[in-house]
Design a protein around this motif. Sequence first.
Motif, PDB file in Angstrom:
ATOM      1  N   TRP A   1      10.595   7.461   4.260  1.00 55.24           N
ATOM      2  CA  TRP A   1      11.209   7.871   3.008  1.00 55.24           C
ATOM      3  C   TRP A   1      12.388   8.809   3.174  1.00 55.24           C
ATOM      4  CZ3 TRP A   1      10.224   5.081  -0.913  1.00 55.24           C
ATOM      5  CH2 TRP A   1       8.962   4.527  -1.116  1.00 55.24           C
TER       6      TRP A   1
ATOM      7  N   LYS B   1      13.662   3.988   0.738  1.00 50.90           N
ATOM      8  CA  LYS B   1      12.860   3.700   1.924  1.00 50.90           C
ATOM      9  C   LYS B   1      13.725   3.051   2.993  1.00 50.90           C
ATOM     10  CE  LYS B   1       8.216   3.236   2.914  1.00 50.90           C
ATOM     11  NZ  LYS B   1       6.935   2.631   2.639  1.00 50.90           N
TER      12      LYS B   1
ATOM     13  N   THR C   1       0.699   5.798   1.032  1.00 52.92           N
ATOM     14  CA  THR C   1      -0.055   6.867   1.667  1.00 52.92           C
ATOM     15  C   THR C   1      -1.260   7.251   0.810  1.00 52.92           C
ATOM     16  OG1 THR C   1       2.029   7.638   2.574  1.00 52.92           O
ATOM     17  CG2 THR C   1       0.199   9.183   2.648  1.00 52.92           C
TER      18      THR C   1
ATOM     19  N   ASP D   1       5.489   2.173  -8.666  1.00 53.18           N
ATOM     20  CA  ASP D   1       6.072   0.851  -8.420  1.00 53.18           C
ATOM     21  C   ASP D   1       5.912   0.023  -9.687  1.00 53.18           C
ATOM     22  OD1 ASP D   1       6.783   1.332  -5.827  1.00 53.18           O
ATOM     23  OD2 ASP D   1       5.001   0.416  -4.958  1.00 53.18           O
TER      24      ASP D   1
ATOM     25  N   GLY E   1       0.843  -1.184   0.000  1.00 55.22           N
ATOM     26  CA  GLY E   1       0.000   0.000   0.000  1.00 55.22           C
ATOM     27  C   GLY E   1       0.870   1.222   0.000  1.00 55.22           C
TER      28      GLY E   1
ATOM     29  N   LYS F   1      10.035   5.585  -8.835  1.00 55.52           N
ATOM     30  CA  LYS F   1      10.214   6.860  -8.150  1.00 55.52           C
ATOM     31  C   LYS F   1      11.587   6.937  -7.482  1.00 55.52           C
ATOM     32  CE  LYS F   1       7.066   4.738  -4.906  1.00 55.52           C
ATOM     33  NZ  LYS F   1       5.670   4.566  -4.615  1.00 55.52           N
TER      34      LYS F   1
END
Length: 534
Positions: free
Chosen positions: A444, A439, A330, A418, A328, A435
């Motif tokens: 991030w 992480k 944000t 992704d 998932g 992107k």
Amino acid sequence: MTGRMQDSPLTVGTLLPAMEKWLSRKTVTTWRPTVDDPAATTVATFAQTAARARLLGAALDHLGIPLGGRVASFAWNHQEHLELFLGVPASGRVLHTVNHRLFSDQLEFILDDAGDEAVFVDGSLLPAVWSVLARSPRIRHIIVIRPDPGQRLPQDPRILTYEALLDAQTRPHPLDHADELATASLCYTSGTTGRPKGVAYSHRSVVLHALLLLAADSFGIRESDVVLPVVPMFHVNAWGLPYACLMTGAGLSLPGESPRPAGLALQMEHDRVTMAAAVPTVWRGLLAELRPRDQSALRLAVCGGGALSDDLATAYEALGVTLRGAWGMTETSPLVTVARPVDADAGQTPEARRATLSAAGRPIPLVDVRTLTESGEPAQWEADVAGELQVRGPTIIDTYLGATDSALTPDGWFGTGDVATIDGTGLVRIVDRTKDLIKSGGEWISSVQLENALMAHPAVSEAAVTGKSDERWGERPVAWVVPQDGSTIDPEALREHLRTMVAAWWVPEDIRFLDEIPKTGTGKWAKTTLRDLT
Ligand code: ADP
């Protein structure tokens, strides 16, 4: 036709009646360990939690926070934060949960961008964020949660304490805000450009997402569960877990301030936690601590926010715990896929089963997923065709806070950045990321911002930042630096310089010097070439 159903709005306030009636005796436990008592907790019933949320709603009226007004929280996972999760949105305001680990410039930017009028802050976090709060004139009230008994609060007329504020309220708020499309909460994501972007969750998306966590084929959260969200409440509403628990009556076991592996393992055993959710770094850190403890109650261990590696999944299997992947972001509330076996997996070898369980997983109800091929066509459902993962559904972002344009493709999908494959059974596997973000430990690091900070050093001519996989943190940044003509740079001096510009945990341990940064045909840093060098 005259016949119709009730169109009750799906709002956070709709969780309250059950909390006050048939679920009233269910409990929220917050761990507050002390030196004398490592298992010290505070416990509140759902009824008490609801009552305090109603006082909080009244307090926001009293403070003059208008409907739609933004209220920030700098808080760990605890009882008071849960009360904010209810009282702020259900009284018609917006809860902006803030990651206190961000660098002060970023904090200043997001407090201003969100337009926060009041801030609730843990006493223990106040010293770290005070300079930012002191500089933010828009903030009219600073409410300190559980200051230390001996803590001297800054002399500032905006400061009050949380308990004093609730104590002063006599008329509970009805918490009946009825606009399901109004924003309930706000969370910032790191943009690839380095500027964080606000994601505004509507009441409707929060309620639907919580409901989806109850689905048997997602987390299947139920009344008999005791759920430990290790994932911070400031990060995408702790994956929506608090709302799901309150909705169905699952007990909550909240880890409180600065959770550490030893404390978490004790908590899991002591509270007989049945479901826990954390990022890979946390699961890795917990492994040794869990080994000597009784985890027989644990039925679901979810690992999300980063790839679940095979060695970690295997280590947990040896412990008798099945770690499941979940994917998932944000912008997606966050849950979109959960790893689970389906009928089609029957007869899998143990290795194949483990690979299924540590994949990103299969979509939960109400969301749709697709990948696009390089030519921009939706890919067929084949396991070996990778493309950008795109998602859509009522729990997925449309437009970032303050943006005029939708974040979606012309045909209504959100591109995740992704790269994934999706097979014919809906199993999503993340294979790469487009992107430019790194992480680390579930949070991030913006490579662009780190590059800018490096290039601000007078002896640096060019700098690029890539991620490399790291056993403990998932990923760590690697800095590639080209010194100005003739200069030599001491890596430690460069790190010292970075510490004045970015959060300490962003500073790369690995700094490499080059004569030139390899470039692509269009003159951008060729990061794939750099990654190959690591
Ligand atoms: P969260 O950490 O809650 O998932 P973020 O928005 O901070 O949300 O990060 C989302 C990104 O994290 C994804 O776009 C992806 O790059 C990475 N990520 C999340 N879950 C996984 C997973 N299961 N496997 C690989 N990468 C993941």
